[in-house]
Design an enzyme around this catalytic site. Sequence first.
Site, PDB file in Angstrom:
ATOM      1  N   ILE A   1       0.836  -1.204   0.000  1.00 14.68           N
ATOM      2  CA  ILE A   1       0.000   0.000   0.000  1.00 14.68           C
ATOM      3  C   ILE A   1       0.868   1.250   0.000  1.00 14.68           C
ATOM      4  O   ILE A   1       1.809   1.355   0.804  1.00 14.68           O
ATOM      5  CB  ILE A   1      -0.948  -0.044   1.213  1.00 14.68           C
TER       6      ILE A   1
ATOM      7  N   GLY B   1      14.293  -7.651   8.050  1.00 16.78           N
ATOM      8  CA  GLY B   1      14.246  -6.185   8.088  1.00 16.78           C
ATOM      9  C   GLY B   1      13.003  -5.591   8.693  1.00 16.78           C
ATOM     10  O   GLY B   1      11.936  -6.213   8.707  1.00 16.78           O
TER      11      GLY B   1
ATOM     12  N   ASN C   1      11.221   0.662   8.041  1.00 13.02           N
ATOM     13  CA  ASN C   1      11.519   2.102   7.912  1.00 13.02           C
ATOM     14  C   ASN C   1      12.638   2.428   6.931  1.00 13.02           C
ATOM     15  O   ASN C   1      12.624   3.481   6.318  1.00 13.02           O
ATOM     16  CB  ASN C   1      11.804   2.704   9.292  1.00 13.02           C
TER      17      ASN C   1
ATOM     18  N   LYS D   1      14.869 -11.301   4.335  1.00 11.10           N
ATOM     19  CA  LYS D   1      13.405 -11.215   4.335  1.00 11.10           C
ATOM     20  C   LYS D   1      13.017  -9.801   4.730  1.00 11.10           C
ATOM     21  O   LYS D   1      13.176  -9.405   5.886  1.00 11.10           O
ATOM     22  CB  LYS D   1      12.771 -12.204   5.314  1.00 11.10           C
TER      23      LYS D   1
ATOM     24  N   SER E   1      10.562  -6.535   5.598  1.00 12.73           N
ATOM     25  CA  SER E   1       9.279  -6.404   6.291  1.00 12.73           C
ATOM     26  C   SER E   1       8.158  -6.576   5.273  1.00 12.73           C
ATOM     27  O   SER E   1       8.251  -6.099   4.142  1.00 12.73           O
ATOM     28  CB  SER E   1       9.192  -5.011   6.920  1.00 12.73           C
TER      29      SER E   1
ATOM     30  N   VAL F   1      11.629  -4.679  20.047  1.00 16.58           N
ATOM     31  CA  VAL F   1      12.149  -5.484  21.159  1.00 16.58           C
ATOM     32  C   VAL F   1      11.349  -6.788  21.327  1.00 16.58           C
ATOM     33  O   VAL F   1      11.960  -7.858  21.456  1.00 16.58           O
ATOM     34  CB  VAL F   1      12.205  -4.658  22.466  1.00 16.58           C
TER      35      VAL F   1
ATOM     36  N   GLU G   1      19.166  -5.510  16.150  1.00 13.65           N
ATOM     37  CA  GLU G   1      19.041  -4.048  16.086  1.00 13.65           C
ATOM     38  C   GLU G   1      17.594  -3.726  16.419  1.00 13.65           C
ATOM     39  O   GLU G   1      16.706  -3.890  15.581  1.00 13.65           O
ATOM     40  CB  GLU G   1      19.383  -3.546  14.673  1.00 13.65           C
TER      41      GLU G   1
ATOM     42  N   GLY H   1      14.580  -1.590  19.238  1.00 10.74           N
ATOM     43  CA  GLY H   1      13.978  -0.276  19.425  1.00 10.74           C
ATOM     44  C   GLY H   1      14.706   0.598  20.425  1.00 10.74           C
ATOM     45  O   GLY H   1      15.734   0.212  20.984  1.00 10.74           O
TER      46      GLY H   1
ATOM     47  N   CYS I   1      14.682   4.267  14.619  1.00 10.08           N
ATOM     48  CA  CYS I   1      14.894   3.568  15.886  1.00 10.08           C
ATOM     49  C   CYS I   1      15.742   4.370  16.874  1.00 10.08           C
ATOM     50  O   CYS I   1      15.531   4.302  18.083  1.00 10.08           O
ATOM     51  CB  CYS I   1      15.576   2.246  15.612  1.00 10.08           C
TER      52      CYS I   1
ATOM     53  N   LYS J   1      21.599  -2.851  26.414  1.00  5.03           N
ATOM     54  CA  LYS J   1      20.379  -3.266  27.128  1.00  5.03           C
ATOM     55  C   LYS J   1      19.378  -3.871  26.131  1.00  5.03           C
ATOM     56  O   LYS J   1      19.786  -4.591  25.221  1.00  5.03           O
ATOM     57  CB  LYS J   1      19.821  -2.096  27.930  1.00  5.03           C
TER      58      LYS J   1
ATOM     59  N   GLU K   1      26.296  -3.044  13.793  1.00  3.30           N
ATOM     60  CA  GLU K   1      26.356  -2.966  12.343  1.00  3.30           C
ATOM     61  C   GLU K   1      27.348  -1.875  11.965  1.00  3.30           C
ATOM     62  O   GLU K   1      27.750  -1.058  12.796  1.00  3.30           O
ATOM     63  CB  GLU K   1      24.962  -2.664  11.774  1.00  3.30           C
TER      64      GLU K   1
HETATM   65  P1  NAD Z   1       8.754  -5.824  13.886  1.00  2.00           P
HETATM   66  O1  NAD Z   1       9.494  -6.298  15.062  1.00  2.00           O
HETATM   67  O2  NAD Z   1       7.286  -5.867  13.889  1.00  2.00           O
HETATM   68  O3  NAD Z   1       9.198  -6.653  12.581  1.00  2.00           O
HETATM   69  C1  NAD Z   1      10.538  -6.713  12.163  1.00  2.00           C
HETATM   70  C2  NAD Z   1      10.717  -7.881  11.211  1.00  2.00           C
HETATM   71  O4  NAD Z   1      10.626  -9.105  11.946  1.00  2.00           O
HETATM   72  C3  NAD Z   1       9.681  -7.987  10.097  1.00  2.00           C
HETATM   73  O5  NAD Z   1      10.318  -8.357   8.912  1.00  2.00           O
HETATM   74  C4  NAD Z   1       8.763  -9.097  10.588  1.00  2.00           C
HETATM   75  O6  NAD Z   1       8.112  -9.777   9.539  1.00  2.00           O
HETATM   76  C5  NAD Z   1       9.754  -9.994  11.289  1.00  2.00           C
HETATM   77  N1  NAD Z   1       9.195 -10.881  12.314  1.00  2.00           N
HETATM   78  C6  NAD Z   1       8.135 -10.671  13.120  1.00  2.00           C
HETATM   79  N2  NAD Z   1       7.954 -11.703  13.961  1.00  2.00           N
HETATM   80  C7  NAD Z   1       8.941 -12.601  13.689  1.00  2.00           C
HETATM   81  C8  NAD Z   1       9.296 -13.877  14.225  1.00  2.00           C
HETATM   82  N3  NAD Z   1       8.610 -14.430  15.228  1.00  2.00           N
HETATM   83  N4  NAD Z   1      10.379 -14.499  13.704  1.00  2.00           N
HETATM   84  C9  NAD Z   1      11.103 -13.939  12.715  1.00  2.00           C
HETATM   85  N5  NAD Z   1      10.791 -12.753  12.164  1.00  2.00           N
HETATM   86  C10 NAD Z   1       9.728 -12.075  12.640  1.00  2.00           C
HETATM   87  O7  NAD Z   1       9.304  -4.353  13.612  1.00  2.00           O
HETATM   88  P2  NAD Z   1       8.755  -3.248  12.607  1.00  2.00           P
HETATM   89  O8  NAD Z   1       7.426  -2.798  13.107  1.00  2.00           O
HETATM   90  O9  NAD Z   1       8.861  -3.742  11.208  1.00  2.00           O
HETATM   91  O10 NAD Z   1       9.844  -2.097  12.799  1.00  2.00           O
HETATM   92  C11 NAD Z   1       9.807  -1.159  13.809  1.00  2.00           C
HETATM   93  C12 NAD Z   1      10.735  -1.530  14.937  1.00  2.00           C
HETATM   94  O11 NAD Z   1      12.049  -1.750  14.430  1.00  2.00           O
HETATM   95  C13 NAD Z   1      10.885  -0.444  15.977  1.00  2.00           C
HETATM   96  O12 NAD Z   1      10.887  -0.992  17.270  1.00  2.00           O
HETATM   97  C14 NAD Z   1      12.250   0.151  15.675  1.00  2.00           C
HETATM   98  O13 NAD Z   1      12.856   0.793  16.739  1.00  2.00           O
HETATM   99  C15 NAD Z   1      13.000  -1.026  15.199  1.00  2.00           C
HETATM  100  N6  NAD Z   1      14.133  -0.626  14.369  1.00  2.00           N
HETATM  101  C16 NAD Z   1      15.403  -0.767  14.868  1.00  2.00           C
HETATM  102  C17 NAD Z   1      16.490  -0.363  14.114  1.00  2.00           C
HETATM  103  C18 NAD Z   1      17.897  -0.516  14.623  1.00  2.00           C
HETATM  104  O14 NAD Z   1      18.825  -0.527  13.822  1.00  2.00           O
HETATM  105  N7  NAD Z   1      18.136  -0.624  15.905  1.00  2.00           N
HETATM  106  C19 NAD Z   1      16.288   0.187  12.852  1.00  2.00           C
HETATM  107  C20 NAD Z   1      14.980   0.320  12.377  1.00  2.00           C
HETATM  108  C21 NAD Z   1      13.911  -0.100  13.153  1.00  2.00           C
END
Ligand code: NAD
Length: 485
Positions: free
Chosen positions: A29, A151, A154, A177, A179, A231, A251, A253, A285, A452, A459
């Site tokens: 979308i 991934g 964002n 894989k 998002s 997390v 990596e 939240g 993040c 933490k 990375e």
């Molecule tokens: P999310 O945790 O919902 O999903 C992340 C990925 O994990 C997706 O590809 C999803 O399909 C996959 N996933 C979900 N459940 C899984 C499982 N049980 N096993 C394997 N894979 C699974 O995160 P989001 O909503 O896509 O992204 C936002 C979050 O990501 C925020 O908390 C943000 O802070 C964090 N983030 C962190 C960084 C960093 O580098 N530290 C960078 C960008 C985003």
Amino acid sequence: MAYDTQPKASHFVDGAYLEDTAGELIEVIYPATGEVIARVYAATDAVIEAAITSGRRAQAQWAAMSGTERGRVLRRAADIMRERNHELSVLETFDTGKPLQETLVADATSGADALEYFGGLAGSLTGEHVNLGGDWGYTVREPLGLCVGIGAWNYPTQIACWKGAPALACGNAMIFKPSETTPLCALKVAEILHEAGAPAGLYNVIQGMGAVGGKLVTEPRVDKVSLTGSVPTGRKVYAAAAEGMKHVTMELGGKSPLIVFEDAEIDNAVGGAINGNFYSTGQVCSNGTRVFVHSSIKDAFLARLKGRMAGIVMGDPQDEATNIGPMVSQRQRDIVEGYIAKGKAEGATLIAGGETPEGAGFYIQPTVFADVTDEMTIAREEIFGPVMAVLTFDDEAEVIARANATEFGLSAGVFTRDISRAHRVIGQLRAGSCFINSYNDAPVELPFGGVKASGVGRENSKAAIEHYSQLKSVYVRMGDVEAAF
Ligand code: NAD
């Protein structure tokens, strides 16, 4: 729509696009309009198997090449990405809704930096000789094998490259894989690596929700998992990877503090707070979402901030004049609206924004709350949207303690003209990626990652090499073997 956002097929496996419509349908979308702009299908078991088999085969072939040869492929991929930056940026904007003004400078360009940097390092990944007094030993830096990258939505191009580039430089293969919310950009990364000369299967992209990610994490033929996500997902993936004793990078939240002392240069501090809260419509993040401002400059800070917010241009993200795009999805906007309502209900003072504009697309106004206290929900939980919480403080020890009072530890920033204080305070903040008189810079040369609950591993930079390789040590005896009998 002039730009064709529909990929040739859902997956890129073994050097070619691959389709299997038996998988669950994922509608892509466009966040600016709510229109469906592409359809892909989640990977079936057959697609997962093809990705694993071809990945393992390609890894053996790739690891047998010299580091310099591998690096050349990565650097060629970097050049192709830069040549196609405009087209890739437009796609990134369709995938995420982030304004083209940003995607032109922060996504494919950052991905290309990673490919170039790790391509440059690939030829110098060596072990060492160890003198053992007559006998001697040596170490060999070896790849881990088949790595899985998962991934967040964002930064789909950047994340695909930040994981892929160091993995490949070290001689590994990767299955990435993306998002399910932003499945399009990583396919381009796979195409480009293939065009640059990567063996078929070396970098496979397969689509799917958490269930597909889960299958990859528990697959015995996978050696490492690198996740960018929240997390709660990190906890699940880390635990599942531990079961198979796999290497991990997490990596996750954050709820990072940005501390503005009374001697800070206020315009720069306000600029840092804007970059650290509203870039990518707040979906970063490392954002400094708890802005601690010294009470003596609170009014001046808020007045400047309000003034600068008159420069917000919210609208069509494909228009280069736009600096605030929509949230990535209806769901994410609903979450942010919920936090804004909580901020109001718990007694924070709304200084700017707070409204959801009428019309199509998942837009929400950049929002600032003042008089926020440490206990309020908006000061404790990661919102992942354009909501800045301004808190006040009176002394250094107090603000350090409050800044650290969180389960997260991704980033932290300090604005002050006092260089001793800047380093003293940063030295006491429990965070992985820190900034002095700046916020949210992420050059490939510096490690990036959290402490933490914000994560494990790093990375970027030479540090990433440690997380995509392992050392073999070899003892070499020069004389006879002595034994008890
Ligand atoms: P999310 O945790 O919902 O999903 C992340 C990925 O994990 C997706 O590809 C999803 O399909 C996959 N996933 C979900 N459940 C899984 C499982 N049980 N096993 C394997 N894979 C699974 O995160 P989001 O909503 O896509 O992204 C936002 C979050 O990501 C925020 O908390 C943000 O802070 C964090 N983030 C962190 C960084 C960093 O580098 N530290 C960078 C960008 C985003």
